[in-house]
Design a protein around this motif. Structure first.
Motif, mmCIF file in Angstrom:
data_model
loop_
_atom_site.group_PDB
_atom_site.id
_atom_site.type_symbol
_atom_site.label_atom_id
_atom_site.label_comp_id
_atom_site.label_asym_id
_atom_site.label_seq_id
_atom_site.Cartn_x
_atom_site.Cartn_y
_atom_site.Cartn_z
ATOM 1 N N ASN A 187 77.493 -102.245 -21.709
ATOM 2 C CA ASN A 187 76.209 -102.926 -21.469
ATOM 3 C C ASN A 187 76.391 -104.357 -21.953
ATOM 4 O O ASN A 187 76.315 -104.629 -23.145
ATOM 5 C CB ASN A 187 75.088 -102.221 -22.244
ATOM 6 C CG ASN A 187 73.766 -102.970 -22.147
ATOM 7 O OD1 ASN A 187 73.615 -103.901 -21.344
ATOM 8 N ND2 ASN A 187 72.807 -102.565 -22.974
ATOM 9 N N GLY A 244 74.550 -97.619 -29.520
ATOM 10 C CA GLY A 244 74.057 -98.171 -30.790
ATOM 11 C C GLY A 244 75.240 -98.482 -31.665
ATOM 12 O O GLY A 244 75.635 -97.682 -32.515
ATOM 13 N N SER A 245 75.838 -99.653 -31.392
ATOM 14 C CA SER A 245 76.969 -100.115 -32.185
ATOM 15 C C SER A 245 78.158 -99.162 -32.173
ATOM 16 O O SER A 245 78.868 -99.029 -33.165
ATOM 17 C CB SER A 245 76.534 -100.439 -33.620
ATOM 18 O OG SER A 245 75.538 -101.461 -33.614
ATOM 19 N N MET A 246 78.370 -98.492 -31.032
ATOM 20 C CA MET A 246 79.637 -97.766 -30.899
ATOM 21 C C MET A 246 80.714 -98.837 -30.735
ATOM 22 O O MET A 246 80.538 -99.805 -29.992
ATOM 23 C CB MET A 246 79.665 -96.811 -29.705
ATOM 24 C CG MET A 246 80.899 -95.906 -29.712
ATOM 25 S SD MET A 246 81.118 -94.888 -28.230
ATOM 26 C CE MET A 246 80.237 -93.401 -28.655
ATOM 27 N N LEU A 249 77.451 -95.734 -24.475
ATOM 28 C CA LEU A 249 76.895 -96.948 -23.871
ATOM 29 C C LEU A 249 77.181 -98.038 -24.893
ATOM 30 O O LEU A 249 76.686 -97.998 -26.019
ATOM 31 C CB LEU A 249 75.388 -96.779 -23.620
ATOM 32 C CG LEU A 249 74.668 -97.930 -22.890
ATOM 33 C CD1 LEU A 249 75.293 -98.204 -21.521
ATOM 34 C CD2 LEU A 249 73.186 -97.591 -22.707
ATOM 35 N N ILE A 250 78.027 -98.995 -24.498
ATOM 36 C CA ILE A 250 78.656 -99.885 -25.462
ATOM 37 C C ILE A 250 78.089 -101.295 -25.339
ATOM 38 O O ILE A 250 78.218 -101.910 -24.277
ATOM 39 C CB ILE A 250 80.191 -99.963 -25.204
ATOM 40 C CG1 ILE A 250 80.803 -98.590 -24.866
ATOM 41 C CG2 ILE A 250 80.905 -100.622 -26.382
ATOM 42 C CD1 ILE A 250 80.646 -97.549 -25.934
HETATM 43 C C1 3PY Z 1 74.311 -101.463 -28.515
HETATM 44 O O1 3PY Z 1 75.396 -100.916 -28.688
HETATM 45 O O2 3PY Z 1 73.825 -102.249 -29.321
HETATM 46 C C2 3PY Z 1 73.524 -101.161 -27.311
HETATM 47 O O3 3PY Z 1 72.345 -101.446 -27.262
HETATM 48 C C3 3PY Z 1 74.194 -100.536 -26.154
HETATM 49 O O4 3PY Z 1 73.330 -100.419 -25.068
#
Ligand code: 3PY
Length: 248
Positions: free
Chosen positions: A10, A209-211, A229-230
């Motif tokens: 993303n 979320g901060s992967m 989702l990165i």
């Molecule tokens: C994040 O990793 O901060 C995201 O919002 C990914 O969509």
């Protein structure tokens, strides 16, 4: 047979023609032997550029939002049929940044998912609790409410969506849910899907979320984490490809 994991970048509102060129070329070269599905969700003005750069490769193209309408007097919006014309396969819907800054409701997010599906685009439906929700013990209630709206509006098509669990407190903060915290929510989302479809096992439930390159392997090892989702890490080819490699 085991379903393929999905690693979707993303980019958010980042990129230039020049930077995208280098990034997509590196990603295309780096995923030749990938065992998972890989996608990049890019800003709409770059669809044509990325469509061209990825041609002939397995890289998939995604959007970061889609209108609930298919055409008409909706200034500034982009429709699912328009996405199709550029070979877009996925559209993120209900990212917490859209919910927070653009007032997107559960009902709107559910409608967007429905319009996407009706037009051959796979919605990546984001759900997740805020820090206040988590601290007041409302995580389960909040993600179930967000998911329920999408299930209600999409009926038996629900097995065709992708879900992304993105705890809001872990987005852009560098804080990540522990693998156990994430797995707990993924398992309850799977259970909720299973009550609505016989094919809940087929649904890719991504963690977001901060992967990053450092934590991806332990998150992806959880039984109900089917990809990622990165955010920020998807803008650096080496980091993104490390995550892809962890998703075999
Ligand atoms: C994040 O990793 O901060 C995201 O919002 C990914 O969509």
């Amino acid at each position: 047979t085991e379903k393929k994991k999905l690693i979707a970048g993303n980019w958010k509102m980042n990129g230039t023609l020049e930077a995208n060129d280098a990034l997509v070329r590196a990603v295309v070269a780096g995923i030749k032997d990938a065992k998972c599905t890989v996608a990049v969700c890019v800003p709409a003005p770059y669809f044509a550029q990325v469509q061209m750069l990825k041609s002939g490769s397995a890289l998939e193209l995604g959007a970061q939002d889609v209108s609930q309408h298919t055409q008409g007097a909706y200034t500034g919006e982009v429709s699912a049929p328009m996405l199709r014309e550029f070979g877009v396969r996925y559209a993120i819907v209900g990212h917490s940044e859209r919910r927070q800054y653009h007032g997107e409701t559960d009902a709107l997010v559910a409608e967007k998912a429905k319009t996407a599906l009706a037009n051959g685009i796979t919605p990546i439906v984001c759900v997740g609790e805020t820090l206040a929700d988590r601290e007041s013990g409302k995580t389960e209630e909040v993600v179930k409410r967000q998911m329920a709206a999408v299930i209600h509006t999409n009926g038996h098509c629900i097995s065709e969506i992708v879900v992304a669990y993105e705890p809001v407190w872990a987005i852009g903060t560098g804080k990540t849910a522990t693998p156990e915290q994430a797995q707990e929510v993924h398992a309850l989302l799977r259970k909720q899907l299973a009550a609505a479809t016989a094919h809940a096992e087929r649904v890719n439930i991504l963690y977001g979320g901060s992967m990053n390159a450092g934590n991806a392997a332990s998150l992806l090892a959880q039984p109900d984490i089917d990809g990622g989702l990165i955010g920020g890490a998807s803008l650096k080819a080496a980091d993104f490809l490390t995550i892809v490699a962890a998703a075999q």
